[in-house]
Design a protein around this motif. Structure first.
Motif, PDB file in Angstrom:
ATOM      1  N   UNK A   1       0.826  -1.199   0.000  1.00 23.75           N
ATOM      2  CA  UNK A   1       0.000   0.000   0.000  1.00 23.75           C
ATOM      3  C   UNK A   1       0.864   1.254   0.000  1.00 23.75           C
ATOM      4  N   UNK A   2       1.920   1.240   0.834  1.00 22.14           N
ATOM      5  CA  UNK A   2       2.800   2.394   0.894  1.00 22.14           C
ATOM      6  C   UNK A   2       3.476   2.649  -0.443  1.00 22.14           C
ATOM      7  N   UNK A   3       3.937   1.579  -1.086  1.00 19.33           N
ATOM      8  CA  UNK A   3       4.594   1.738  -2.382  1.00 19.33           C
ATOM      9  C   UNK A   3       3.634   2.289  -3.418  1.00 19.33           C
ATOM     10  N   UNK A   4       2.385   1.826  -3.367  1.00 18.22           N
ATOM     11  CA  UNK A   4       1.420   2.273  -4.371  1.00 18.22           C
ATOM     12  C   UNK A   4       1.033   3.730  -4.177  1.00 18.22           C
ATOM     13  N   UNK A   5       1.203   4.235  -2.940  1.00 17.80           N
ATOM     14  CA  UNK A   5       0.800   5.623  -2.685  1.00 17.80           C
ATOM     15  C   UNK A   5       1.958   6.599  -2.791  1.00 17.80           C
ATOM     16  N   UNK A   6       3.191   6.087  -2.943  1.00 19.41           N
ATOM     17  CA  UNK A   6       4.308   6.997  -3.094  1.00 19.41           C
ATOM     18  C   UNK A   6       4.187   7.740  -4.411  1.00 19.41           C
ATOM     19  N   UNK A   7       4.393   9.046  -4.428  1.00 20.11           N
ATOM     20  CA  UNK A   7       4.327   9.786  -5.686  1.00 20.11           C
ATOM     21  C   UNK A   7       5.432   9.339  -6.626  1.00 20.11           C
ATOM     22  N   UNK A   8       5.123   9.154  -7.893  1.00 20.80           N
ATOM     23  CA  UNK A   8       6.083   8.718  -8.887  1.00 20.80           C
ATOM     24  C   UNK A   8       6.718   9.947  -9.518  1.00 20.80           C
ATOM     25  N   UNK A   9       7.943  10.252  -9.098  1.00 25.32           N
ATOM     26  CA  UNK A   9       8.613  11.463  -9.546  1.00 25.32           C
ATOM     27  C   UNK A   9       8.849  11.472 -11.046  1.00 25.32           C
ATOM     28  N   UNK A  10       8.861  10.303 -11.677  1.00 27.70           N
ATOM     29  CA  UNK A  10       9.134  10.238 -13.108  1.00 27.70           C
ATOM     30  C   UNK A  10       7.971  10.764 -13.930  1.00 27.70           C
ATOM     31  N   UNK A  11       6.827  10.951 -13.303  1.00 30.66           N
ATOM     32  CA  UNK A  11       5.697  11.529 -14.013  1.00 30.66           C
ATOM     33  C   UNK A  11       5.638  13.045 -13.846  1.00 30.66           C
ATOM     34  N   UNK A  12       6.670  13.595 -13.201  1.00 25.47           N
ATOM     35  CA  UNK A  12       6.685  15.036 -12.947  1.00 25.47           C
ATOM     36  C   UNK A  12       7.625  15.768 -13.909  1.00 25.47           C
ATOM     37  N   UNK A  13       7.863  15.187 -15.085  1.00 27.48           N
ATOM     38  CA  UNK A  13       8.864  15.754 -15.979  1.00 27.48           C
ATOM     39  C   UNK A  13       8.482  17.146 -16.463  1.00 27.48           C
ATOM     40  N   UNK A  14       7.212  17.454 -16.528  1.00 27.48           N
ATOM     41  CA  UNK A  14       6.784  18.756 -17.028  1.00 27.48           C
ATOM     42  C   UNK A  14       6.432  19.716 -15.899  1.00 27.48           C
ATOM     43  N   UNK A  15       6.972  19.437 -14.715  1.00 29.87           N
ATOM     44  CA  UNK A  15       6.707  20.302 -13.569  1.00 29.87           C
ATOM     45  C   UNK A  15       7.146  21.723 -13.870  1.00 29.87           C
ATOM     46  N   UNK A  16       6.331  22.694 -13.457  1.00 31.04           N
ATOM     47  CA  UNK A  16       6.610  24.083 -13.768  1.00 31.04           C
ATOM     48  C   UNK A  16       7.863  24.623 -13.107  1.00 31.04           C
ATOM     49  N   UNK A  17       8.337  23.976 -12.021  1.00 32.25           N
ATOM     50  CA  UNK A  17       9.531  24.489 -11.365  1.00 32.25           C
ATOM     51  C   UNK A  17      10.797  23.851 -11.900  1.00 32.25           C
ATOM     52  N   UNK A  18      10.711  23.105 -12.995  1.00 36.58           N
ATOM     53  CA  UNK A  18      11.902  22.552 -13.635  1.00 36.58           C
ATOM     54  C   UNK A  18      12.338  23.485 -14.762  1.00 36.58           C
ATOM     55  N   UNK A  19      13.506  24.083 -14.592  1.00 39.61           N
ATOM     56  CA  UNK A  19      14.035  24.975 -15.614  1.00 39.61           C
ATOM     57  C   UNK A  19      15.486  24.597 -15.875  1.00 39.61           C
TER      58      UNK A  19
END
Length: 409
Positions: free
Chosen positions: A26-44
């Motif tokens: 359950x914990x693993x399934x709820x951890x946010x997957x950082x690899x889906x954050x590639x288009x995050x607005x704070x990435x420059x």
């Protein structure tokens, strides 16, 4: 003990184990997957805006190494990594290390260098404690014993984490590279395996060493991957970067790889997942995230730091420039895509046939927009290198620079 009691105990253990596994899933399934954050607005995009030598930290290692009042401590080493301990001390980890004593100049051939006797012990790893900016003591060396004949352990990145996921007790995990003696081009050893050591806190006693990834079945040694050159934390995950030994096979650059582990799981081989090029897998062959083997790629060791939503990777440049020049890449995710190489810089080197390598960021020493980065120095020619390092002890010690990153245009 009555059989019915033993049966109830076995049942209780089984139920407890099942509940633990369910909770972990359950914990693993709820951890946010950082690899889906590639288009995050704070990435420059980021690149090196400025850099300068950090003489204060460089001089502290010179002071400690030259101190003749100690009979059997650190006098020089490479593979420089650091980790902040919960009590505020800073632990420095080194690979090949000279112990012994340092003598004042002139050296035996009349040069104005502090020097070390040729019989000084050389160990495969060491650890030195720093407190309030001053190096204090060398732990008994080697800290990590050889795993077998003609094999040794080089410590790389380390971090303090829970003993197990959710535990309140903290331990120190140290990533280890296992290498096996070999002939040219493997004069620095054949890549063999990645291990994780667990050390108790605050006494830094080695409790256990477990193997995470065995590479002996990979027939081509230049394709074997060792993990742990650098660690980055994000969203409940520890991302563990590694590289192959492509440069030993005369390729201009090696390739970079990445694995991930949930917080508290570095010491559990079953918790590791490897990026295979399209997703995370438990035991699949890792897929490279950076490097075409020619113009782009990494050196034998490199470092990654997270600045806001951007990941910045520092490495020696590809090809012959990699003997003197540090370059960088950036990405919005540990898995890439990685962009670069970006602006290079050439840190100062002592005179002679020397090379720089292993650029490592030390977040514990930075702040206010500054990054402190170390690099190691060694004699270029393997034959006779030990004699050169002993006649001038200042060569085989880390040097430091302070960087400021800037948004890339």
């Amino acid at each position: 003990m009555p059989e019915e009691i033993r049966a109830r105990q076995r049942t209780g253990v089984g139920v407890g184990l099942l509940m633990t596994l369910v909770l972990a899933a359950v914990l693993l399934s709820t951890l946010p997957d950082d690899d889906n954050q590639q288009n995050s607005g704070d990435c420059i995009p980021h690149t090196v805006g400025s850099w300068s030598t950090d003489d204060r930290i460089t001089a502290e290692f010179a002071r400690y190494g030259d101190d003749a009042t100690r009979a059997d401590d650190w006098t020089g080493g490479d593979g420089t990594h650091s980790v902040r301990l919960p009590d505020g001390r800073l632990l420095w980890l080194f690979s090949d290390t000279y112990l012994g004593q340092v003598h004042r100049p002139p050296n035996p051939v009349g040069e104005s260098y502090a020097w070390r006797d040729g019989t000084a012990p050389l160990v495969r790893n060491s650890a030195v404690l720093m407190d309030e900016g001053r190096l204090q003591a060398t732990l008994p060396a080697p800290l990590f014993p050889d795993p077998g004949p003609n094999q040794w352990r080089w410590p790389v990145a380390a971090r303090v984490e829970p003993r197990s996921p959710g535990s309140s007790e903290q331990v120190l995990r140290v990533l280890l590279w296992v290498r096996t003696a070999g002939s040219a081009p493997w004069i620095y050893g054949v890549p063999t395996a990645t291990e994780v050591a667990t050390l108790s806190l605050p006494d830094l006693r080695v409790e256990s060493v477990v193997e995470v990834l065995d590479q002996r079945l990979v027939q081509d040694p230049s394709r074997r991957v060792l993990f742990g050159t650098t660690l980055v934390e994000k969203g409940g995950w520890t991302y563990v970067f590694g590289g192959d030994d492509g440069q030993a096979a005369s390729r201009p650059a090696s390739q970079a790889y990445v694995a991930r582990v949930p917080e508290g799981g570095l010491g559990d081989p079953a918790a590791w997942e490897y990026w295979d090029g399209s997703g995370w897998a438990a035991r699949a062959r890792p897929g490279a995230v950076l490097g075409d083997g020619r113009r782009t790629g990494v050196g034998s060791a490199f470092s990654v730091v997270r600045v806001g939503g951007t990941y910045v990777l520092f490495t020696m440049a590809a090809g012959a420039r990699g003997l003197t020049t540090v370059t960088s890449y950036w990405a919005c995710s540990p898995t890439g895509p990685w962009h670069g190489p970006a602006k290079d810089f050439t840190p100062s080197l002592p005179p002679g046939q020397v090379a720089a390598y292993n650029p490592q960021v030390h977040p514990e020493l930075g702040g206010d927009g500054r990054l402190v980065l170390s690099y190691d120095v060694n004699w270029l020619e393997a034959t006779g290198a030990a004699a050169q390092l002993n006649r001038n002890v200042s060569l085989y010690r880390p040097r430091f620079v302070t960087l400021r990153l800037t948004p890339a245009r």
